[in-house]
Enzyme design. Structure first.
Site, PDB file in Angstrom:
ATOM      1  N   ARG A 137      -0.010  -2.706   6.784  1.00  0.00           N
ATOM      2  CA  ARG A 137       0.658  -1.739   7.641  1.00  0.00           C
ATOM      3  C   ARG A 137       1.510  -2.331   8.767  1.00  0.00           C
ATOM      4  NH1 ARG A 137      -4.756   1.839   8.011  1.00  0.00           N
ATOM      5  NH2 ARG A 137      -5.568  -0.221   7.463  1.00  0.00           N
ATOM      6  N   LYS A 148       0.774  -8.028  -2.649  1.00  0.00           N
ATOM      7  CA  LYS A 148      -0.506  -7.560  -3.180  1.00  0.00           C
ATOM      8  C   LYS A 148      -0.367  -6.129  -3.684  1.00  0.00           C
ATOM      9  CE  LYS A 148      -4.113  -6.233  -0.535  1.00  0.00           C
ATOM     10  NZ  LYS A 148      -4.716  -4.990  -1.094  1.00  0.00           N
ATOM     11  N   ASP A 190       0.834  -1.198   0.000  1.00  0.00           N
ATOM     12  CA  ASP A 190       0.000   0.000   0.000  1.00  0.00           C
ATOM     13  C   ASP A 190       0.871   1.250   0.000  1.00  0.00           C
ATOM     14  OD1 ASP A 190      -2.299  -1.545  -0.025  1.00  0.00           O
ATOM     15  OD2 ASP A 190      -2.336  -1.706   2.159  1.00  0.00           O
ATOM     16  N   THR A 238     -13.653  -6.042   5.479  1.00  0.00           N
ATOM     17  CA  THR A 238     -13.374  -6.166   6.912  1.00  0.00           C
ATOM     18  C   THR A 238     -13.641  -4.866   7.661  1.00  0.00           C
ATOM     19  OG1 THR A 238     -11.031  -5.757   6.418  1.00  0.00           O
ATOM     20  CG2 THR A 238     -11.717  -8.053   6.703  1.00  0.00           C
ATOM     21  N   ASP A 269      -5.360  -6.775  -6.612  1.00  0.00           N
ATOM     22  CA  ASP A 269      -6.634  -6.618  -5.917  1.00  0.00           C
ATOM     23  C   ASP A 269      -7.335  -5.336  -6.370  1.00  0.00           C
ATOM     24  OD1 ASP A 269      -8.721  -6.877  -4.122  1.00  0.00           O
ATOM     25  OD2 ASP A 269      -7.566  -6.158  -2.406  1.00  0.00           O
ATOM     26  N   LYS A 310     -10.817  -5.419  -7.296  1.00  0.00           N
ATOM     27  CA  LYS A 310     -12.223  -5.516  -6.891  1.00  0.00           C
ATOM     28  C   LYS A 310     -13.186  -5.089  -8.002  1.00  0.00           C
ATOM     29  CE  LYS A 310     -11.253  -4.781  -1.946  1.00  0.00           C
ATOM     30  NZ  LYS A 310      -9.793  -4.659  -1.998  1.00  0.00           N
ATOM     31  N   HIS A 325     -16.234  -4.554 -10.328  1.00  0.00           N
ATOM     32  CA  HIS A 325     -17.666  -4.511 -10.001  1.00  0.00           C
ATOM     33  C   HIS A 325     -18.365  -3.625 -11.032  1.00  0.00           C
ATOM     34  CE1 HIS A 325     -20.896  -4.136  -6.569  1.00  0.00           C
ATOM     35  NE2 HIS A 325     -21.382  -4.615  -7.700  1.00  0.00           N
ATOM     36  N   ASP A 326     -19.017  -4.254 -12.008  1.00  0.00           N
ATOM     37  CA  ASP A 326     -19.713  -3.525 -13.058  1.00  0.00           C
ATOM     38  C   ASP A 326     -20.626  -4.519 -13.764  1.00  0.00           C
ATOM     39  OD1 ASP A 326     -20.341  -1.578 -15.162  1.00  0.00           O
ATOM     40  OD2 ASP A 326     -18.462  -0.585 -14.608  1.00  0.00           O
TER      41      ASP A 326
END
Length: 240
Positions: free
Chosen positions: A215, A31, A8, A123, A59, A61, A63-64
């Site tokens: 993290r 990731k 990240d 989460t 990752d 995600k 969505h469509d």
């Protein structure tokens, strides 16, 4: 499966420098999420793959509508990544289209196809949020279990869910169905914006296939030592 480190970072340079700190003899699974991919594009995947042997979880995600997701998944399938994601809330037709796109893209590029993971409930989702904002009745656990069953029927290879729901997922899916669990925090670590969190050992005891940790490793004073401690806790814990 070794712990998956969530890269990240805001820039590709930061991500590459972080990965390059690890000995090339250490098996590594990383990731790449939305922040890094949107900043750098597919080039960051190629850079990481060229840097050293590793497995890569992309990752994004998806969505469509099914057609759009299939075309996007085709492009992701060409990248040679190990895992990728689409939202189970998109429905079975969308998930089936995502799988179809991944397979076609991988075949066109001559690489192994990614395994498709369906996102169940994030989460960061609480019961109050589920009821009051998403207007989904029942418990988070029941919703996750239902979405896992939908995902398996649609051809997904696994799901992403909190380790708190692994046993519920295992009750309705086949033994080789992957359950990858984010929201992992070593004992005493800051929870941050996560709600449904567990330790690496607890995730293993509940039957998770793999864990995603960001993290607690990337922001540690000594990331290599933090990763080693989490990997040891994860790999030595016993399934219940």
């Amino acid at each position: 499966m070794e712990p998956i480190i969530a890269l990240d970072f805001a820039t590709g340079a930061e991500a590459v420098a972080f990965v390059d700190r690890f000995p090339k003899t250490t098996p590594l699974f990383v990731k790449v999420g939305m922040e890094l991919f949107y900043a750098e594009g597919p080039q960051i995947i190629k850079q990481l793959q060229a840097l050293r042997p590793l497995n890569l979880f992309l990752d994004l995600k998806l969505h469509d509508i099914p057609h759009t997701v299939e075309k996007a998944a085709y492009q992701l399938g060409r990248l040679g990544v190990t895992l990728t994601t689409a939202h189970a809330a998109g429905g079975s037709a969308m998930l089936t289209a995502a799988k179809r796109g991944l397979l076609a893209g991988a075949e066109a590029a001559g690489v192994l196809p990614p395994r498709l993971l369906a996102i169940t409930q994030l989460t960061s989702t609480s019961t109050a949020m589920l009821h009051n904002q998403l207007q989904i009745p029942g418990t988070v656990r029941a919703s996750v279990q239902h979405l896992a069953a939908v995902a398996q029927a649609a051809g997904a290879d696994g799901v992403v869910a909190s380790a708190q729901e692994v046993l519920d997922i295992r009750a309705v899916t086949r033994p080789d169905f992957l359950v990858i669990t984010p929201g992992i925090r070593p004992k005493g670590a800051a929870v941050g914006d996560q709600v449904r969190v567990v330790t690496p050992a607890e995730a293993k005891r509940r039957g998770a296939s793999g864990i995603v940790v960001g993290r607690p490793i990337t922001q540690a004073a000594d990331p290599l030592a933090a990763y080693a401690a989490i990997n040891t806790e994860w790999s030595t814990a016993q399934n219940d």
